[in-house]
Design an enzyme around this catalytic site. Structure first.
Site, PDB file in Angstrom:
ATOM      1  N   ALA A  15       0.811  -1.206   0.000  1.00 60.79           N
ATOM      2  CA  ALA A  15       0.000   0.000   0.000  1.00 60.79           C
ATOM      3  C   ALA A  15       0.849   1.263   0.000  1.00 60.79           C
ATOM      4  CB  ALA A  15      -0.937  -0.002   1.204  1.00 60.79           C
ATOM      5  N   ALA A  18       2.902   2.953  -5.342  1.00 63.73           N
ATOM      6  CA  ALA A  18       2.657   2.073  -6.478  1.00 63.73           C
ATOM      7  C   ALA A  18       1.385   1.258  -6.283  1.00 63.73           C
ATOM      8  CB  ALA A  18       3.850   1.144  -6.698  1.00 63.73           C
ATOM      9  N   SER A  47       7.968   2.745   2.064  1.00 59.96           N
ATOM     10  CA  SER A  47       9.020   3.704   1.760  1.00 59.96           C
ATOM     11  C   SER A  47       8.475   4.982   1.142  1.00 59.96           C
ATOM     12  CB  SER A  47      10.047   3.066   0.817  1.00 59.96           C
ATOM     13  OG  SER A  47      10.671   1.953   1.425  1.00 59.96           O
ATOM     14  N   ALA A  51       9.707   9.177   1.683  1.00 61.61           N
ATOM     15  CA  ALA A  51      10.497   9.865   0.665  1.00 61.61           C
ATOM     16  C   ALA A  51      10.558  11.356   0.975  1.00 61.61           C
ATOM     17  CB  ALA A  51       9.886   9.640  -0.711  1.00 61.61           C
ATOM     18  N   GLN A  52      11.749  11.926   0.886  1.00 61.13           N
ATOM     19  CA  GLN A  52      11.936  13.335   1.234  1.00 61.13           C
ATOM     20  C   GLN A  52      12.076  14.226   0.000  1.00 61.13           C
ATOM     21  OE1 GLN A  52      15.271  13.667   3.908  1.00 61.13           O
ATOM     22  NE2 GLN A  52      14.207  12.702   5.604  1.00 61.13           N
ATOM     23  N   GLY A  54      11.254  14.292  -3.369  1.00 64.53           N
ATOM     24  CA  GLY A  54      10.129  14.700  -4.193  1.00 64.53           C
ATOM     25  C   GLY A  54      10.003  13.843  -5.427  1.00 64.53           C
ATOM     26  N   GLU A 119      18.828  18.189  -7.968  1.00 67.72           N
ATOM     27  CA  GLU A 119      19.427  17.093  -7.210  1.00 67.72           C
ATOM     28  C   GLU A 119      20.548  16.463  -8.030  1.00 67.72           C
ATOM     29  OE1 GLU A 119      16.676  14.331  -5.509  1.00 67.72           O
ATOM     30  OE2 GLU A 119      15.602  15.874  -4.390  1.00 67.72           O
ATOM     31  N   HIS A 235      22.021   5.083  -0.179  1.00 65.62           N
ATOM     32  CA  HIS A 235      21.960   6.530  -0.067  1.00 65.62           C
ATOM     33  C   HIS A 235      23.189   6.987   0.704  1.00 65.62           C
ATOM     34  CE1 HIS A 235      20.660  10.603   0.641  1.00 65.62           C
ATOM     35  NE2 HIS A 235      19.599  10.400  -0.122  1.00 65.62           N
ATOM     36  N   ARG A 281      24.937   9.092  -6.898  1.00 64.96           N
ATOM     37  CA  ARG A 281      24.846   8.565  -5.539  1.00 64.96           C
ATOM     38  C   ARG A 281      25.859   7.461  -5.247  1.00 64.96           C
ATOM     39  NH1 ARG A 281      18.330   8.174  -4.192  1.00 64.96           N
ATOM     40  NH2 ARG A 281      18.122  10.346  -3.565  1.00 64.96           N
ATOM     41  N   HIS A 340      18.939   2.136   0.429  1.00 64.74           N
ATOM     42  CA  HIS A 340      17.858   3.098   0.212  1.00 64.74           C
ATOM     43  C   HIS A 340      16.885   2.642  -0.873  1.00 64.74           C
ATOM     44  CE1 HIS A 340      15.954   6.980   0.445  1.00 64.74           C
ATOM     45  NE2 HIS A 340      16.203   7.263  -0.826  1.00 64.74           N
ATOM     46  N   GLU A 364       8.966  -0.312  -6.524  1.00 63.95           N
ATOM     47  CA  GLU A 364      10.324  -0.755  -6.245  1.00 63.95           C
ATOM     48  C   GLU A 364      10.504  -2.260  -6.351  1.00 63.95           C
ATOM     49  OE1 GLU A 364      13.806  -0.122  -2.829  1.00 63.95           O
ATOM     50  OE2 GLU A 364      11.858   0.859  -2.616  1.00 63.95           O
ATOM     51  N   ARG A 375      19.676   4.178  -9.709  1.00 61.60           N
ATOM     52  CA  ARG A 375      18.508   5.052  -9.848  1.00 61.60           C
ATOM     53  C   ARG A 375      18.880   6.521  -9.774  1.00 61.60           C
ATOM     54  NH1 ARG A 375      15.022   7.644  -6.085  1.00 61.60           N
ATOM     55  NH2 ARG A 375      16.263   6.797  -4.388  1.00 61.60           N
ATOM     56  N   LEU A 381       9.448   7.822  -6.708  1.00 64.13           N
ATOM     57  CA  LEU A 381       8.027   8.136  -6.573  1.00 64.13           C
ATOM     58  C   LEU A 381       7.381   8.271  -7.947  1.00 64.13           C
ATOM     59  CD1 LEU A 381       7.917  10.746  -3.647  1.00 64.13           C
ATOM     60  CD2 LEU A 381       7.211   8.349  -3.576  1.00 64.13           C
TER      61      LEU A 381
END
Length: 506
Positions: A15, A18, A47, A51-52, A54, A119, A235, A281, A340, A364, A375, A381
């Site tokens: 839930a 996705a 997750s 998510a921070q 965006g 980013e 991450h 990353r 991450h 994911e 990624r 997201l």
């Protein structure tokens, strides 16, 4: 006696964004119902809500889906499927607008346009944010409200899948679930896996602890093809305050100008990559790992880049730091690489179809080829929304319930003590930097565990594929094979109790 439920639409396991996007799409304009099974209350334990950064999308006038696609493919280190990437980036802007229409409160400019952040590895500022670092929670709140309001979507919380049900032909015909402690046989026209990643298989992760590859393991045990399981993204900047899971210091902080320093306060990223803090990353994660291994520690210094604006611009990071005894307005934040995101997953086509009839995967836990070997920041997201909806639409067209299940036996769980031991071993030997000796030791340890526990199967597939890939690429780095070879993807199936790894050229 096991209770039996029958649905004329898909059952969705998971839930997060996705899964809920799939549910909304499945009942859109159709007379079918959808059932969502969530192991925790909605908007918790996934997750997506954590998510921070965006959602990345070509929303600015000087940006295009083609530029977004080029950045995605570059980050993917040769393993992206260009068709999947083109679809993601072309449908991305509308996906963001659709979520905004549902009520997701994206940050806006005075003229109504989206506030967009830069980013790492993006050529343009294209990340739509909410409250600086609250995108996941805010987006999920809007989507959960829409699901709750949909009369043809049923939600069962405290529900875990214990086996995918298959008929004699191998078709997936439903799921054996444990709901509030009781086993329930759920028959459906399709099953959509949206169970998230594998972070809970590692000792240091930024994801909810219960997200530990169960969907991947269930699919593999049913005979589905798994793609690229060795590619795990770490991450670079989890906040190192001893919490499990580790709080995240969002990528956006480096986009705002935060600097990585060691214990001597020396900025070290120039030693590792010309893009310094905005390097991909995997490069940043290995740099931080190297500084820590050398005993120099690693810190993220946002005292100048953000400073007194922390509480308003990055409230989640600020609160986590304060809870850990650090004031990021005045002090550097200790950081450590943490699992991450999982680029691998259940092999799925552009509509989420897996290799087994009746089975779909999204988000994911799926591998459509969008993420490649690494990624691109804030594409997760976006993938969940775009491909979740596509899987939901496609699964809703399934009309067959199939034959009777050949087994109603639940698959075994891994005891918690064994799981915690496994997590430490995975971080030690299948982490940021790997080699044959460590992976072989880890594989021997995994093979001594319960072989049909889905979490064990997921861990084994990651490690066997990492051992087979004798090169370094994206999130997979082999100290004994540091060079990059020809770009080939991994496809894994389970044959009896052994994994057969085969390679297919991209």
């Amino acid at each position: 006696m096991i209770e039996r439920l029958v649905f004329d639409g898909p059952v969705i396991l998971g839930a997060g964004l996705a899964g809920l996007s799939a549910a909304l799409a499945a009942v859109e304009g159709a007379a079918k119902t959808a059932l969502v099974l969530s192991p925790t209350p909605l908007a918790t334990g996934c997750s997506s809500a954590w998510a921070q950064g965006g959602m990345a999308a070509a929303l600015a006038g000087d940006d295009t889906p083609a530029l977004h696609a080029a950045d995605t493919i570059a980050a993917g280190a040769g393993l992206c499927d260009p068709q999947a990437v083109a679809l993601l980036t072309e449908e991305g802007p509308q996906a963001v607008r659709d979520l905004a229409a549902l009520g997701a409160p994206f940050d806006r400019q005075a003229d109504g346009g989206f506030v967009l952040s830069l980013e790492a590895a993006h050529a343009k500022a294209r990340v739509a944010r909410v409250g600086g670092d609250g995108a996941g929670a805010a987006i999920m709140a809007a989507v959960v409200a829409a699901v709750r309001a949909a009369p043809t979507i049923q939600v069962r919380e405290n529900a875990r899948a214990r086996r995918l049900l298959q008929d004699a032909t191998g078709r997936v015909v439903g799921v054996l679930a444990q709901i509030d402690g009781a086993l329930v046989e759920i028959r459906s026209t399709a099953v959509i896996l949206a169970t998230g990643g594998i972070g809970g298989l590692y000792a240091v992760t930024t994801t909810p602890a219960q997200v530990r590859g169960e969907g991947l393991g269930l699919a593999a045990l049913a005979g589905a093809t798994i793609a690229d399981p060795e590619f795990v993204q770490f991450h670079p900047t989890a906040i190192d305050i001893g919490r499990d899971p580790a709080p995240l210091a969002t990528e956006a902080l480096r986009g705002e100008g935060a600097i990585l320093r060691n214990a001597d306060a020396r900025a070290f990223m120039a030693d590792y990559h010309p893009a310094k803090e905005l390097a991909p990353r995997d490069v940043v994660a290995r740099a931080i790992h190297a500084e820590r291994e050398a005993g120099r520690c690693a810190f993220l210094d946002a005292t100048q880049a953000v400073g007194g604006h922390f509480p308003k611009e990055f409230p989640a990071v600020f609160e986590a730091c304060i809870a850990g005894g650090i004031d990021p307005r005045r002090a550097m934040i200790p950081v450590v690489p943490a699992v991450h995101y999982h680029m691998g997953g259940v092999a799925a086509d552009l509509d989420g179809r897996a290799s087994l009839p009746g089975l779909y995967a999204a988000g994911e836990c799926a591998s459509t080829g969008v993420q490649g070997a690494n990624r691109l920041a804030s594409n997760s997201l976006l993938e969940a929304a775009v491909f979740g909806a596509r899987a939901g639409h496609a699964a809703a067209t399934e009309g067959l319930h199939g034959g009777e299940p050949v087994s109603l036996e639940p698959l075994p769980d891994l005891p918690d003590a064994a799981l915690q031991t496994l997590r430490k071993a995975m971080s030690r030997d299948a982490g940021v930097i790997r080699d044959a000796a460590g992976l072989t030791r880890l594989l021997d340890q995994i093979r001594a565990l319960e072989p049909t526990a889905p979490t064990v199967v997921a861990a084994r597939l990651i490690v066997e594929a990492a051992l087979a890939r004798q090169e370094s690429r994206g999130g997979h780095y082999r100290a004994d094979f540091p060079a990059t070879a020809q770009p080939v993807r991994t496809f894994v199936t389970l044959t009896s109790a052994d994994a057969a790894v085969r390679y297919a050229a991209e």
